[in-house]
Design a protein around this motif. Structure first.
Motif, PDB file in Angstrom:
ATOM      1  N   MET A   1       0.835  -1.196   0.000  1.00  0.00           N
ATOM      2  CA  MET A   1       0.000   0.000   0.000  1.00  0.00           C
ATOM      3  C   MET A   1       0.876   1.254   0.000  1.00  0.00           C
ATOM      4  N   LYS A   2       0.570   2.176  -0.933  1.00  0.00           N
ATOM      5  CA  LYS A   2       1.386   3.385  -1.019  1.00  0.00           C
ATOM      6  C   LYS A   2       0.554   4.612  -0.615  1.00  0.00           C
ATOM      7  N   ILE A   3       1.027   5.336   0.417  1.00  0.00           N
ATOM      8  CA  ILE A   3       0.297   6.519   0.887  1.00  0.00           C
ATOM      9  C   ILE A   3       1.122   7.778   0.636  1.00  0.00           C
TER      10      ILE A   3
ATOM     11  N   GLU B   1       5.390   3.158  14.152  1.00  0.00           N
ATOM     12  CA  GLU B   1       4.300   2.513  14.902  1.00  0.00           C
ATOM     13  C   GLU B   1       3.475   1.516  14.087  1.00  0.00           C
ATOM     14  N   PHE B   2       3.184   1.838  12.841  1.00  0.00           N
ATOM     15  CA  PHE B   2       2.325   0.931  12.054  1.00  0.00           C
ATOM     16  C   PHE B   2       2.720   0.950  10.575  1.00  0.00           C
ATOM     17  N   GLY B   3       4.048   0.956  10.339  1.00  0.00           N
ATOM     18  CA  GLY B   3       4.547   1.085   8.976  1.00  0.00           C
ATOM     19  C   GLY B   3       4.596  -0.207   8.168  1.00  0.00           C
ATOM     20  N   ASP B   4       4.305  -1.349   8.827  1.00  0.00           N
ATOM     21  CA  ASP B   4       4.400  -2.631   8.111  1.00  0.00           C
ATOM     22  C   ASP B   4       3.493  -2.672   6.879  1.00  0.00           C
ATOM     23  N   GLY B   5       4.059  -3.017   5.751  1.00  0.00           N
ATOM     24  CA  GLY B   5       3.282  -3.146   4.516  1.00  0.00           C
ATOM     25  C   GLY B   5       2.822  -1.820   3.952  1.00  0.00           C
ATOM     26  N   MET B   6       3.424  -0.732   4.423  1.00  0.00           N
ATOM     27  CA  MET B   6       2.985   0.601   4.006  1.00  0.00           C
ATOM     28  C   MET B   6       4.186   1.369   3.474  1.00  0.00           C
ATOM     29  N   GLU B   7       4.023   1.927   2.269  1.00  0.00           N
ATOM     30  CA  GLU B   7       5.088   2.717   1.666  1.00  0.00           C
ATOM     31  C   GLU B   7       4.669   4.177   1.780  1.00  0.00           C
ATOM     32  N   LEU B   8       5.496   5.016   2.396  1.00  0.00           N
ATOM     33  CA  LEU B   8       5.125   6.423   2.575  1.00  0.00           C
ATOM     34  C   LEU B   8       5.934   7.317   1.637  1.00  0.00           C
ATOM     35  N   VAL B   9       5.229   8.178   0.892  1.00  0.00           N
ATOM     36  CA  VAL B   9       5.887   9.072  -0.062  1.00  0.00           C
ATOM     37  C   VAL B   9       5.635  10.520   0.337  1.00  0.00           C
ATOM     38  N   LEU B  10       6.723  11.309   0.403  1.00  0.00           N
ATOM     39  CA  LEU B  10       6.585  12.727   0.759  1.00  0.00           C
ATOM     40  C   LEU B  10       6.583  13.581  -0.510  1.00  0.00           C
ATOM     41  N   LEU B  11       5.614  14.483  -0.619  1.00  0.00           N
ATOM     42  CA  LEU B  11       5.572  15.402  -1.757  1.00  0.00           C
ATOM     43  C   LEU B  11       5.825  16.823  -1.286  1.00  0.00           C
TER      44      LEU B  11
ATOM     45  N   ALA C   1      -0.847   5.530  -6.520  1.00  0.00           N
ATOM     46  CA  ALA C   1      -0.820   5.459  -5.055  1.00  0.00           C
ATOM     47  C   ALA C   1      -2.224   5.103  -4.576  1.00  0.00           C
ATOM     48  N   ASP C   2      -2.342   4.805  -3.254  1.00  0.00           N
ATOM     49  CA  ASP C   2      -3.631   4.337  -2.730  1.00  0.00           C
ATOM     50  C   ASP C   2      -4.381   5.353  -1.884  1.00  0.00           C
ATOM     51  N   ALA C   3      -3.664   6.373  -1.361  1.00  0.00           N
ATOM     52  CA  ALA C   3      -4.340   7.379  -0.531  1.00  0.00           C
ATOM     53  C   ALA C   3      -3.492   8.635  -0.489  1.00  0.00           C
ATOM     54  N   PHE C   4      -4.150   9.777  -0.169  1.00  0.00           N
ATOM     55  CA  PHE C   4      -3.440  11.057  -0.068  1.00  0.00           C
ATOM     56  C   PHE C   4      -3.807  11.724   1.248  1.00  0.00           C
ATOM     57  N   VAL C   5      -2.793  12.212   1.977  1.00  0.00           N
ATOM     58  CA  VAL C   5      -3.000  12.877   3.268  1.00  0.00           C
ATOM     59  C   VAL C   5      -2.440  14.292   3.194  1.00  0.00           C
ATOM     60  N   SER C   6      -3.239  15.304   3.602  1.00  0.00           N
ATOM     61  CA  SER C   6      -2.749  16.680   3.583  1.00  0.00           C
ATOM     62  C   SER C   6      -3.344  17.508   4.714  1.00  0.00           C
TER      63      SER C   6
END
Lengths: 341, 341
Positions: free
Chosen positions: B1-3, B27-37, B96-101
């Motif tokens: 999963m890419k966020i 804390e909960f990064g397993d299986g999660m790819e985090l991308v900074l824009l 990607a799978d989700a966007f946070v802002s």
């Protein structure tokens, strides 16, 4: 000065009304004649049972009552011998100077519009409630009488609230603000954007612009304007949040011996905070724009709430609130005509 | 999963965003790819200065930024190389799978509608905020993205809120209520009366009727529905009243030695109360109805707020929130067609 009090209105009538009237007479009864309207037998029985002296008060018997389940328009049209209709009719006919009731808001609003009528320039009166703020109390209107408002109504609320803040709350140059979801002029619905423009151009008020909900309770302004739907949310949500937080605080204090001892240490300060958030301290909500002073006390008022509502009625009469209101609204109307010409 | 995470959004960017992303990964990064824009140089400089390890994260450089003063529509149309537009475009394209802002609500709302698009049956997504209640948290929508709403929109908010409460908040049969100035079906404006009818007939939700503002914070229901103007009032007034009351309480505790000792006695409990009222604890507000998960973190978020918003994004993806939402809305539409036929 003669003030009529609805002895049958509210959740705790007639007992708390009688207690409130007695306290008002004792504390600030000089030059004030208090008249109770309601079922005379119920009033006398209640007074006897609770050892309340009714000698200082006139009692006017009424054979009907309006309750929360009555349709306001039908009730006002048909229940002619209710305390509410009788009292408003006496007020209209100049047989008294003000009317105080803790009964149905809807019926009081409709009855005021239909019987007492409004000052020139106002179609429906607005319910204005004094609310607690961190720095000082402020006036919120409309609090639920008019759930839908045109921009002109919101502008009139600004004028009426400002006059009340000056004449009854004693504020020198009252600041008026419009509830909105942002500080910028362009925020809100079309109605609120148009109301913002009108309030900005209103010559009778000091307009402080939009106020965002998170700053309302700061008490930086004297008058907060919004429609009755939003006003009801602001008024009742504030009560709800305060009640919930103070309730949680109480639970924290009851946890163990140490927390109980802590409670003793700040009992005084906490009592002050509770008093500040107590809607009965500030008394009732005037129906601004009515041709004569009509004060709505909180439906769940106890003696203190009724007493303070009577105090407000007295101030309204003493300061010729309705006359001043009419003059201020006429000034706004004249300015609008000039601008339109 | 890419966020994807907008490194430039919010009052405390990029520092708090980088801290939040690091905490989320730990804390909960397993299986999660985090991308900074965002502006790569600013991100790397900030990380270096604050000793934040960026090695686990991909960084995508952006040359433009959208701030609070930008007109949302213009900004989304013209600032193609901003973190917000670039992120939403990648989301749209399946990169990607989700966007946070934590950036501008207006721009995020407009950008989501124009770029990511909405699921069938939704014109504009709704901002849904988890809020603290006495019994349990509840979801409030719309919180300010749509200041004017038709009854059909309020009904869709009920469906969307219910799906979110079930899929992300883990409520089994979520109760949905409509904000109104009275419990009776006939209360409120024409829009709210019509919305009440639609919600009552909605087969996808458990409608609990109107909720009066003073009971909202009790936490008896799971989803509270209203238009964005009223929702903004509910969200921000609750914050304001809580802040004012806790501030006054602090003053009481600081009065003298005895009150200061009292503070020590209930410090733990009070901390819990503050945490409960802390908007960062629950994280961000999802834009419900968007075709892909978009999460708005509070503009004033610190690391914790960003971390919890990422947690929400992860849950949305893991539970296929958008797919479930589309199915539920299709069911409501089918039922309406049947009724209309």
């Amino acid at each position: 000065m003669k003030i009529l009090v609805d002895a049958m209105g509210g959740d705790n009538a007639p007992l708390c009304v009688l207690q409130g009237v007695s306290q008002a007479a004792a504390e600030f009864g000089d030059g004030m004649e208090l008249v109770l309207l309601g079922e005379e037998k119920a009033i006398r029985d209640c007074a006897k049972e609770n050892k309340i002296d009714l000698a200082p008060f006139e009692i006017l018997n009424c054979t009907e009552t309006i309750d929360m389940h009555d349709d306001p328009v039908k009730a006002v049209r048909h229940k002619k011998d209710s305390s509410l209709v009788k009292g408003l009719t006496m007020l209209k006919n100049g047989e008294a100077d003000a009317f105080v009731s803790a009964g149905s808001t809807g019926a009081l609003h409709v009855g005021t519009s239909l019987i007492v009528r409004t000052v020139k320039g106002v179609k429906r009166p607005a319910l204005a409630t004094p609310m607690p703020g961190a720095k000082q109390n402020f006036l919120l209107l409309d609090c639920g009488a008019n759930v839908e408002c045109r921009p002109e109504m919101l502008n009139a609320f600004g004028t009426m609230g400002s006059v009340y803040a000056e004449k009854v709350m004693g504020r020198e140059t009252p600041k008026v603000a419009l509830v909105n979801n942002g500080a910028e002029d362009t925020k809100g619905t079309p109605t609120y954007r148009e109301a913002h423009k009108l309030l900005k151009a209103n010559p009778c008020i000091h307009f402080a612009g939009n106020i965002e909900p998170r700053y309302i309770m700061d008490g930086d302004v004297d008058v907060v304007v919004c429609d009755g739907f939003v006003g009801n949310v602001v008024l009742k949500l504030t009560e709800g949040v305060a009640k919930t937080l103070l309730g949680m605080l109480k639970k924290i204090f009851l946890q163990n011996l140490i927390t109980k001892l802590s409670y003793l240490g700040i009992k005084g300060g906490l009592g002050e905070l509770k008093r500040m958030m107590d809607s009965e301290e500030v008394g009732g909500a005037p129906l601004l724009g009515a041709a004569k002073p009509v004060i709505k006390a909180h439906g769940s008022s106890h003696a203190k709430g009724i007493k303070n509502a009577i105090r407000q009625a007295k101030l309204c009469v003493a300061n010729d609130l309705c006359g001043t209101m009419e003059k201020a609204l006429a000034e706004v109307a004249a300015q609008k005509e000039e601008a339109d010409a």
